[in-house]
Write an enzyme that holds these catalytic residues in place. Structure first.
Site, short mmCIF file in Angstrom:
data_model
loop_
_atom_site.label_atom_id
_atom_site.label_comp_id
_atom_site.label_asym_id
_atom_site.label_seq_id
_atom_site.Cartn_x
_atom_site.Cartn_y
_atom_site.Cartn_z
N ARG A 1 0.82 -1.21 0.00
CA ARG A 1 0.00 0.00 0.00
C ARG A 1 0.86 1.26 0.00
NH1 ARG A 1 -3.23 2.84 4.19
NH2 ARG A 1 -5.05 3.75 3.16
N HIS B 1 0.52 4.22 -2.72
CA HIS B 1 0.27 5.60 -2.32
C HIS B 1 1.43 6.52 -2.70
CE1 HIS B 1 -3.39 5.37 0.54
NE2 HIS B 1 -3.43 4.36 -0.31
N ASN C 1 -3.83 8.88 4.14
CA ASN C 1 -2.64 8.30 4.77
C ASN C 1 -2.62 8.40 6.29
OD1 ASN C 1 -1.57 7.73 2.21
ND2 ASN C 1 -0.44 9.66 2.11
N HIS D 1 -6.20 -6.06 -2.38
CA HIS D 1 -7.03 -6.16 -1.18
C HIS D 1 -7.34 -7.61 -0.81
CE1 HIS D 1 -8.66 -1.74 -1.32
NE2 HIS D 1 -7.37 -1.82 -1.09
#
Length: 324
Positions: free
Chosen positions: A65, A69, A97, A196
Protein backbone atom coordinates in the site's frame (compact mmCIF):
# COMPACT_ATOMS: atom_id res chain seq x y z
CA UNK A 1 44.97 1.11 -38.80
CA UNK A 2 45.21 -0.03 -35.18
CA UNK A 3 44.93 3.58 -34.04
CA UNK A 4 41.80 4.04 -36.12
CA UNK A 5 40.37 0.81 -34.73
CA UNK A 6 40.98 1.89 -31.13
CA UNK A 7 39.38 5.22 -31.90
CA UNK A 8 36.30 3.40 -33.18
CA UNK A 9 36.16 1.38 -30.00
CA UNK A 10 36.31 4.57 -27.93
CA UNK A 11 33.66 6.28 -30.05
CA UNK A 12 31.38 3.25 -29.97
CA UNK A 13 31.80 2.97 -26.21
CA UNK A 14 30.99 6.66 -25.82
CA UNK A 15 27.90 6.31 -28.00
CA UNK A 16 26.74 3.33 -25.96
CA UNK A 17 27.32 5.24 -22.73
CA UNK A 18 25.40 8.26 -23.99
CA UNK A 19 22.60 6.03 -25.23
CA UNK A 20 22.31 4.42 -21.80
CA UNK A 21 22.28 7.82 -20.12
CA UNK A 22 19.62 8.99 -22.56
CA UNK A 23 17.40 6.00 -21.82
CA UNK A 24 17.69 6.64 -18.10
CA UNK A 25 17.05 10.34 -18.57
CA UNK A 26 13.94 9.54 -20.56
CA UNK A 27 12.54 7.56 -17.67
CA UNK A 28 13.16 4.06 -19.00
CA UNK A 29 14.00 1.93 -16.01
CA UNK A 30 16.05 -1.26 -16.10
CA UNK A 31 15.97 -4.40 -13.96
CA UNK A 32 19.79 -4.50 -14.14
CA UNK A 33 20.34 -0.90 -13.06
CA UNK A 34 22.32 -1.86 -9.94
CA UNK A 35 23.91 -5.05 -11.26
CA UNK A 36 27.42 -3.62 -10.96
CA UNK A 37 26.97 -0.91 -8.32
CA UNK A 38 24.96 -2.95 -5.79
CA UNK A 39 24.86 -6.58 -6.96
CA UNK A 40 23.41 -7.95 -3.69
CA UNK A 41 20.59 -5.40 -3.50
CA UNK A 42 17.71 -7.78 -4.11
CA UNK A 43 18.91 -10.36 -1.60
CA UNK A 44 19.37 -7.62 1.03
CA UNK A 45 15.81 -6.39 0.51
CA UNK A 46 14.38 -9.94 0.46
CA UNK A 47 16.17 -10.87 3.68
CA UNK A 48 14.82 -7.86 5.58
CA UNK A 49 11.32 -8.32 4.18
CA UNK A 50 11.36 -12.00 5.14
CA UNK A 51 12.17 -11.07 8.72
CA UNK A 52 9.47 -8.37 8.74
CA UNK A 53 6.75 -10.65 7.31
CA UNK A 54 7.72 -13.45 9.69
CA UNK A 55 7.17 -11.01 12.57
CA UNK A 56 3.86 -9.73 11.20
CA UNK A 57 2.11 -11.05 8.10
CA UNK A 58 0.15 -7.80 7.70
CA UNK A 59 3.32 -5.86 6.89
CA UNK A 60 3.39 -7.31 3.37
CA UNK A 61 0.10 -5.55 2.62
CA UNK A 62 1.26 -2.38 4.38
CA UNK A 63 4.38 -2.07 2.24
CA UNK A 64 2.40 -2.79 -0.94
CA UNK A 65 0.00 0.00 0.00
CA UNK A 66 2.92 2.37 0.70
CA UNK A 67 4.16 1.78 -2.83
CA UNK A 68 0.72 2.41 -4.33
CA UNK A 69 0.27 5.60 -2.32
CA UNK A 70 3.74 6.75 -3.34
CA UNK A 71 3.24 6.17 -7.07
CA UNK A 72 -0.14 7.92 -7.20
CA UNK A 73 1.30 11.17 -5.83
CA UNK A 74 3.65 12.74 -8.40
CA UNK A 75 5.03 9.35 -9.42
CA UNK A 76 7.09 6.60 -7.75
CA UNK A 77 9.64 8.91 -6.14
CA UNK A 78 9.70 7.96 -2.46
CA UNK A 79 7.95 11.21 -1.50
CA UNK A 80 5.55 9.40 0.87
CA UNK A 81 8.53 8.44 3.04
CA UNK A 82 9.48 12.06 3.81
CA UNK A 83 8.71 13.52 7.23
CA UNK A 84 7.35 17.05 7.55
CA UNK A 85 9.89 19.86 7.57
CA UNK A 86 9.82 23.61 8.12
CA UNK A 87 9.66 24.13 4.35
CA UNK A 88 6.94 21.62 3.40
CA UNK A 89 4.28 19.39 4.87
CA UNK A 90 4.74 15.79 3.77
CA UNK A 91 2.17 13.29 2.61
CA UNK A 92 1.93 11.19 5.76
CA UNK A 93 -0.84 13.32 7.27
CA UNK A 94 -2.98 13.49 4.12
CA UNK A 95 -6.51 12.18 4.56
CA UNK A 96 -5.91 8.82 2.85
CA UNK A 97 -2.64 8.30 4.77
CA UNK A 98 -3.12 9.72 8.25
CA UNK A 99 -3.19 7.01 10.95
CA UNK A 100 -3.33 4.54 8.10
CA UNK A 101 -0.12 4.07 6.10
CA UNK A 102 2.52 2.10 7.95
CA UNK A 103 5.75 0.18 7.42
CA UNK A 104 8.13 3.14 7.42
CA UNK A 105 10.32 1.44 10.01
CA UNK A 106 10.74 -1.57 7.72
CA UNK A 107 11.87 0.65 4.86
CA UNK A 108 14.27 2.39 7.26
CA UNK A 109 15.78 -0.97 8.22
CA UNK A 110 16.19 -2.03 4.60
CA UNK A 111 17.74 1.33 3.71
CA UNK A 112 20.26 1.01 6.58
CA UNK A 113 21.25 -2.45 5.38
CA UNK A 114 21.55 -1.31 1.77
CA UNK A 115 23.61 1.74 2.75
CA UNK A 116 26.04 -0.52 4.61
CA UNK A 117 26.61 -2.55 1.46
CA UNK A 118 26.28 0.18 -1.19
CA UNK A 119 26.57 3.72 0.24
CA UNK A 120 24.63 6.50 -1.52
CA UNK A 121 23.75 4.24 -4.44
CA UNK A 122 20.19 2.90 -4.19
CA UNK A 123 17.16 5.18 -3.97
CA UNK A 124 14.44 4.84 -1.36
CA UNK A 125 11.95 4.75 -4.24
CA UNK A 126 13.61 1.62 -5.64
CA UNK A 127 13.86 0.01 -2.23
CA UNK A 128 10.12 0.53 -1.76
CA UNK A 129 9.36 -0.95 -5.18
CA UNK A 130 11.40 -4.08 -4.40
CA UNK A 131 9.96 -4.42 -0.90
CA UNK A 132 6.41 -4.22 -2.28
CA UNK A 133 7.14 -7.07 -4.69
CA UNK A 134 8.77 -9.17 -1.98
CA UNK A 135 5.85 -8.65 0.39
CA UNK A 136 3.51 -10.14 -2.20
CA UNK A 137 5.83 -13.08 -2.89
CA UNK A 138 6.28 -13.85 0.82
CA UNK A 139 2.50 -14.08 1.18
CA UNK A 140 2.43 -16.74 -1.56
CA UNK A 141 1.64 -14.34 -4.38
CA UNK A 142 3.20 -14.01 -7.84
CA UNK A 143 6.60 -12.54 -8.54
CA UNK A 144 7.73 -10.09 -11.21
CA UNK A 145 10.90 -8.42 -12.39
CA UNK A 146 11.09 -4.90 -10.94
CA UNK A 147 12.48 -2.19 -13.24
CA UNK A 148 14.92 -0.01 -11.31
CA UNK A 149 16.72 3.32 -11.64
CA UNK A 150 14.30 5.67 -9.88
CA UNK A 151 15.66 8.58 -7.89
CA UNK A 152 14.18 10.20 -4.81
CA UNK A 153 12.08 13.34 -4.66
CA UNK A 154 13.35 16.27 -2.62
CA UNK A 155 9.85 17.41 -1.67
CA UNK A 156 6.37 15.99 -1.10
CA UNK A 157 2.81 17.13 -1.78
CA UNK A 158 0.10 16.97 0.85
CA UNK A 159 -2.43 18.52 -1.53
CA UNK A 160 -1.79 15.99 -4.31
CA UNK A 161 -2.06 13.11 -1.84
CA UNK A 162 -5.43 14.47 -0.76
CA UNK A 163 -6.68 14.93 -4.32
CA UNK A 164 -5.22 12.01 -6.29
CA UNK A 165 -5.53 8.95 -4.04
CA UNK A 166 -8.85 7.13 -4.58
CA UNK A 167 -11.28 7.12 -1.68
CA UNK A 168 -12.84 3.92 -0.27
CA UNK A 169 -16.17 5.64 -0.98
CA UNK A 170 -15.36 5.98 -4.71
CA UNK A 171 -17.83 4.95 -7.39
CA UNK A 172 -16.69 2.77 -10.28
CA UNK A 173 -16.58 5.81 -12.55
CA UNK A 174 -14.42 7.68 -10.04
CA UNK A 175 -12.05 4.72 -9.72
CA UNK A 176 -11.67 4.38 -13.46
CA UNK A 177 -11.02 8.12 -13.75
CA UNK A 178 -8.46 8.20 -10.91
CA UNK A 179 -6.47 5.35 -12.45
CA UNK A 180 -6.81 6.74 -15.96
CA UNK A 181 -5.25 9.98 -14.74
CA UNK A 182 -2.15 7.94 -13.92
CA UNK A 183 -2.03 6.13 -17.27
CA UNK A 184 -3.72 2.97 -15.95
CA UNK A 185 -6.77 1.54 -17.67
CA UNK A 186 -9.85 -0.09 -16.15
CA UNK A 187 -8.34 -3.57 -16.41
CA UNK A 188 -5.22 -2.38 -14.57
CA UNK A 189 -7.45 -0.85 -11.91
CA UNK A 190 -9.43 -4.04 -11.36
CA UNK A 191 -6.28 -6.15 -11.22
CA UNK A 192 -4.49 -3.78 -8.82
CA UNK A 193 -7.56 -3.72 -6.58
CA UNK A 194 -6.84 -7.40 -6.03
CA UNK A 195 -4.13 -6.23 -3.64
CA UNK A 196 -7.03 -6.16 -1.18
CA UNK A 197 -6.72 -9.92 -0.97
CA UNK A 198 -4.31 -9.11 1.90
CA UNK A 199 -4.29 -6.47 4.60
CA UNK A 200 -6.80 -4.80 6.85
CA UNK A 201 -9.00 -1.71 6.83
CA UNK A 202 -10.22 0.60 9.58
CA UNK A 203 -13.88 0.75 10.56
CA UNK A 204 -14.08 4.40 9.49
CA UNK A 205 -13.34 3.35 5.89
CA UNK A 206 -16.10 0.74 5.61
CA UNK A 207 -18.75 1.87 8.14
CA UNK A 208 -20.99 3.47 5.50
CA UNK A 209 -20.82 0.36 3.32
CA UNK A 210 -21.84 -2.13 6.02
CA UNK A 211 -24.64 0.05 7.41
CA UNK A 212 -26.01 2.00 4.44
CA UNK A 213 -25.31 0.17 1.18
CA UNK A 214 -27.61 -2.43 -0.32
CA UNK A 215 -25.04 -4.19 -2.54
CA UNK A 216 -23.74 -6.24 0.39
CA UNK A 217 -24.49 -9.69 1.75
CA UNK A 218 -26.58 -9.17 4.89
CA UNK A 219 -24.82 -11.85 6.94
CA UNK A 220 -21.44 -10.36 6.03
CA UNK A 221 -22.64 -6.86 6.96
CA UNK A 222 -23.87 -8.14 10.32
CA UNK A 223 -20.54 -9.87 10.96
CA UNK A 224 -18.55 -6.73 10.28
CA UNK A 225 -20.92 -4.56 12.33
CA UNK A 226 -19.92 -6.51 15.47
CA UNK A 227 -16.54 -4.77 15.45
CA UNK A 228 -17.54 -1.49 13.80
CA UNK A 229 -20.19 0.54 15.67
CA UNK A 230 -22.54 2.68 13.60
CA UNK A 231 -21.82 5.87 15.51
CA UNK A 232 -19.19 8.06 13.90
CA UNK A 233 -16.12 8.36 16.09
CA UNK A 234 -16.83 5.10 17.88
CA UNK A 235 -14.36 2.35 17.06
CA UNK A 236 -13.05 4.22 14.01
CA UNK A 237 -9.68 2.45 14.19
CA UNK A 238 -11.04 -1.05 14.73
CA UNK A 239 -9.63 -3.33 12.05
CA UNK A 240 -11.16 -5.93 9.76
CA UNK A 241 -9.51 -8.09 7.12
CA UNK A 242 -10.15 -6.96 3.56
CA UNK A 243 -10.38 -10.63 2.52
CA UNK A 244 -12.64 -12.65 4.79
CA UNK A 245 -11.34 -16.02 3.60
CA UNK A 246 -7.52 -15.91 3.37
CA UNK A 247 -6.43 -12.55 4.82
CA UNK A 248 -2.69 -13.29 4.80
CA UNK A 249 -2.48 -15.22 1.52
CA UNK A 250 -2.17 -13.38 -1.78
CA UNK A 251 -4.70 -15.16 -4.01
CA UNK A 252 -7.88 -14.53 -5.98
CA UNK A 253 -10.30 -14.92 -3.05
CA UNK A 254 -10.87 -11.17 -3.11
CA UNK A 255 -12.79 -11.62 -6.36
CA UNK A 256 -14.69 -14.62 -4.99
CA UNK A 257 -15.81 -12.33 -2.17
CA UNK A 258 -16.98 -9.65 -4.59
CA UNK A 259 -19.17 -12.07 -6.57
CA UNK A 260 -21.05 -13.00 -3.37
CA UNK A 261 -21.18 -9.33 -2.32
CA UNK A 262 -18.66 -9.57 0.49
CA UNK A 263 -16.37 -6.73 -0.51
CA UNK A 264 -15.41 -4.82 2.64
CA UNK A 265 -15.11 -1.35 1.11
CA UNK A 266 -17.73 0.42 -0.97
CA UNK A 267 -15.06 0.89 -3.64
CA UNK A 268 -14.33 -2.87 -3.62
CA UNK A 269 -17.92 -3.86 -4.29
CA UNK A 270 -18.20 -1.24 -7.02
CA UNK A 271 -16.06 -3.55 -9.16
CA UNK A 272 -18.92 -6.06 -9.13
CA UNK A 273 -22.20 -4.20 -9.08
CA UNK A 274 -23.78 -4.61 -12.53
CA UNK A 275 -21.06 -2.52 -14.13
CA UNK A 276 -18.33 -2.71 -16.74
CA UNK A 277 -15.92 -4.77 -14.61
CA UNK A 278 -18.30 -7.59 -13.65
CA UNK A 279 -17.07 -9.97 -16.35
CA UNK A 280 -13.40 -9.36 -15.48
CA UNK A 281 -14.10 -9.95 -11.78
CA UNK A 282 -15.71 -13.28 -12.72
CA UNK A 283 -12.69 -14.14 -14.86
CA UNK A 284 -10.28 -13.46 -11.99
CA UNK A 285 -12.52 -15.41 -9.60
CA UNK A 286 -12.31 -18.43 -11.86
CA UNK A 287 -8.68 -18.11 -12.93
CA UNK A 288 -6.00 -17.18 -10.39
CA UNK A 289 -3.31 -17.38 -13.09
CA UNK A 290 -5.12 -14.74 -15.17
CA UNK A 291 -5.35 -12.48 -12.13
CA UNK A 292 -1.67 -12.99 -11.25
CA UNK A 293 -0.59 -12.23 -14.81
CA UNK A 294 -2.63 -9.04 -15.02
CA UNK A 295 -1.66 -7.96 -11.50
CA UNK A 296 2.08 -8.25 -12.11
CA UNK A 297 1.82 -6.45 -15.45
CA UNK A 298 -0.16 -3.64 -13.80
CA UNK A 299 2.36 -3.39 -10.95
CA UNK A 300 5.17 -2.88 -13.44
CA UNK A 301 3.07 -0.31 -15.28
CA UNK A 302 2.25 1.53 -12.05
CA UNK A 303 5.92 1.45 -11.06
CA UNK A 304 6.70 3.36 -14.25
CA UNK A 305 4.55 6.37 -13.31
CA UNK A 306 6.70 9.49 -13.66
CA UNK A 307 9.95 8.24 -12.14
CA UNK A 308 12.76 10.68 -11.45
CA UNK A 309 15.82 9.48 -13.37
CA UNK A 310 19.20 10.68 -14.61
CA UNK A 311 20.18 13.75 -12.60
CA UNK A 312 16.68 14.57 -11.35
CA UNK A 313 16.04 14.20 -7.63
CA UNK A 314 18.68 12.54 -5.47
CA UNK A 315 19.67 9.31 -3.74
CA UNK A 316 18.55 9.89 -0.16
CA UNK A 317 20.79 8.54 2.59
CA UNK A 318 17.87 8.63 5.04
CA UNK A 319 14.50 7.88 3.49
CA UNK A 320 12.72 10.21 5.91
CA UNK A 321 14.58 13.38 4.93
CA UNK A 322 16.31 15.01 1.99
CA UNK A 323 20.10 15.06 1.93
CA UNK A 324 22.01 17.94 3.42
Amino acid sequence: MAKFSNGCVIVVALICFLAMQSRTANGQLSSTFYSSTCPNLQSIVRSAMTQAVNREKRIGASILRLFFHDCFVNGCDGSILLDDTSSFTGEKTAGPNNNSVRGFDVIDTIKTNVESACPSTVSCADILSLAARDGVVLLRGPTWTVPLGRRDATTASLSTANSDLPSPASSLAQLISAFSNKGLNARDMTALSGAHTIGQARCVTFRAHIYNDTDIDSAFATLRQTNCPSASGSGDDNLASLDLQTPVVFDNDYYKNLVVRRGLLHSDQELFNNGSQDSLVRQYRNNNAAFSSDFTAAMIKMGNISPLTGTSGEIRVNCRKVNG
